[in-house]
Design an enzyme around this catalytic site. Structure first.
Site, short mmCIF file in Angstrom:
data_model
loop_
_atom_site.label_atom_id
_atom_site.label_comp_id
_atom_site.label_asym_id
_atom_site.label_seq_id
_atom_site.Cartn_x
_atom_site.Cartn_y
_atom_site.Cartn_z
N LYS A 128 15.61 31.81 60.21
CA LYS A 128 17.03 32.18 60.32
C LYS A 128 17.24 33.67 60.04
O LYS A 128 17.93 34.35 60.79
CB LYS A 128 17.90 31.38 59.34
N ARG A 165 25.85 24.80 54.08
CA ARG A 165 24.66 24.04 53.72
C ARG A 165 24.97 22.63 53.24
O ARG A 165 24.06 21.89 52.89
CB ARG A 165 23.92 24.78 52.61
N ARG A 184 4.84 33.69 53.50
CA ARG A 184 5.70 34.79 53.92
C ARG A 184 5.67 36.00 53.00
O ARG A 184 6.04 37.10 53.42
CB ARG A 184 7.10 34.35 54.28
N ARG A 231 9.68 36.04 46.80
CA ARG A 231 10.85 35.29 46.34
C ARG A 231 10.45 34.27 45.29
O ARG A 231 9.46 33.56 45.45
CB ARG A 231 11.52 34.58 47.52
N ARG A 283 13.20 22.51 48.02
CA ARG A 283 14.13 23.05 49.01
C ARG A 283 14.12 22.23 50.30
O ARG A 283 15.17 22.03 50.91
CB ARG A 283 13.80 24.52 49.29
P1 AMP Z 1 18.30 31.38 51.66
O1 AMP Z 1 18.04 32.85 51.52
O2 AMP Z 1 19.33 31.07 52.72
O3 AMP Z 1 17.04 30.57 51.82
O4 AMP Z 1 18.96 30.92 50.28
C1 AMP Z 1 18.25 30.98 49.07
C2 AMP Z 1 18.90 30.10 48.03
O5 AMP Z 1 20.23 30.55 47.78
C3 AMP Z 1 19.03 28.65 48.40
O6 AMP Z 1 17.86 27.89 48.16
C4 AMP Z 1 20.20 28.23 47.51
O7 AMP Z 1 19.77 28.07 46.17
C5 AMP Z 1 21.10 29.45 47.54
N1 AMP Z 1 22.07 29.37 48.65
C6 AMP Z 1 22.16 30.21 49.73
N2 AMP Z 1 23.15 29.83 50.55
C7 AMP Z 1 23.69 28.70 50.00
C8 AMP Z 1 24.73 27.81 50.39
N3 AMP Z 1 25.42 27.98 51.52
N4 AMP Z 1 25.00 26.77 49.56
C9 AMP Z 1 24.33 26.58 48.42
N5 AMP Z 1 23.33 27.36 48.00
C10 AMP Z 1 23.00 28.42 48.78
#
Ligand code: AMP
Length: 187
Positions: free
Chosen positions: A13, A88, A127, A131, A142
């Protein structure tokens, strides 16, 4: 153009959102990146979100929705955005619809990246972005959270006729082309 780029962790994404941002000159809005920025700079929001993120869990809906509602008010996002990592949960999708409705706005397209589970795991494990949530245990959590809480969001947008499924395997360029074939209808 208001676009949702959707898919499991590791689907690409972020990579694809950055390419769409460049190709169509509309900004990426990644809730994950915003949270990581707040964590790095130790803001109250970062302190609230940190433990959820570090455990691979979702940040609670009210926190995420507050963040998105405020962020889309910024001038930068006035003419549209590519959402990456939001919504999400089905609650986030429903509440986001009311936020958009109040503003007289709507989503143009929901792009779902499809990638087989084995490939997701190997992409995430390799990757190397440093992180805290990319270690094998957190990756497992996740992916579970994705299947239980996030995948149903697809049906929400499918029912509205906005869902476009994209094959998320192959080269980065090939995937971008597939996405652009859909987005060119809205640009
Ligand atoms: P990402 O970078 O999109 O993989 O997001 C990393 C982490 O941020 C996720 O595993 C969640 O803990 C948190 N997070 C990001 N976006 C959301 C969302 N829309 N709802 C809830 N948690 C989020």
């Amino acid at each position: 153009m208001r676009i949702i780029l959707f898919g499991p962790p590791g689907a690409g994404k972020g990579t694809q959102a950055k390419r769409i941002q460049k190709a169509y000159n509309i900004p990426q809005l990644s809730t994950g990146e915003i949270f990581r920025h707040h964590i790095r700079t130790n803001t109250p929001l970062g302190i609230k979100a940190r433990s959820y993120i570090n455990h691979g869990k979702l940040v609670p809906d009210d926190i995420v929705l507050g963040l998105v509602e405020e962020t889309i008010k910024e001038e930068k996002y006035r003419n549209g955005y590519i959402l990456d990592g939001f919504p999400r949960t089905v609650t986030q999708a429903e509440e986001f619809d009311s936020i958009l409705k109040k503003r007289g706005e709507s989503i143009d397209a929901f792009i779902g990246l499809e990638v087989p589970k084995e490939e997701l795991i190997s992409r995430l494990a390799s990757r190397g972005e440093g992180r805290s949530d990319d270690d094998p245990e957190k990756i497992k959590v996740r992916l579970q959270v994705y299947h239980q809480e996030t995948a149903p969001v697809m049906h929400y947008y499918a029912e509205k006729g906005l869902y476009h499924e994209i094959n998320g395997t192959g080269s980065i360029e090939d995937i971008s082309e597939r996405i652009q074939d859909v987005l060119n209808q809205f640009a």
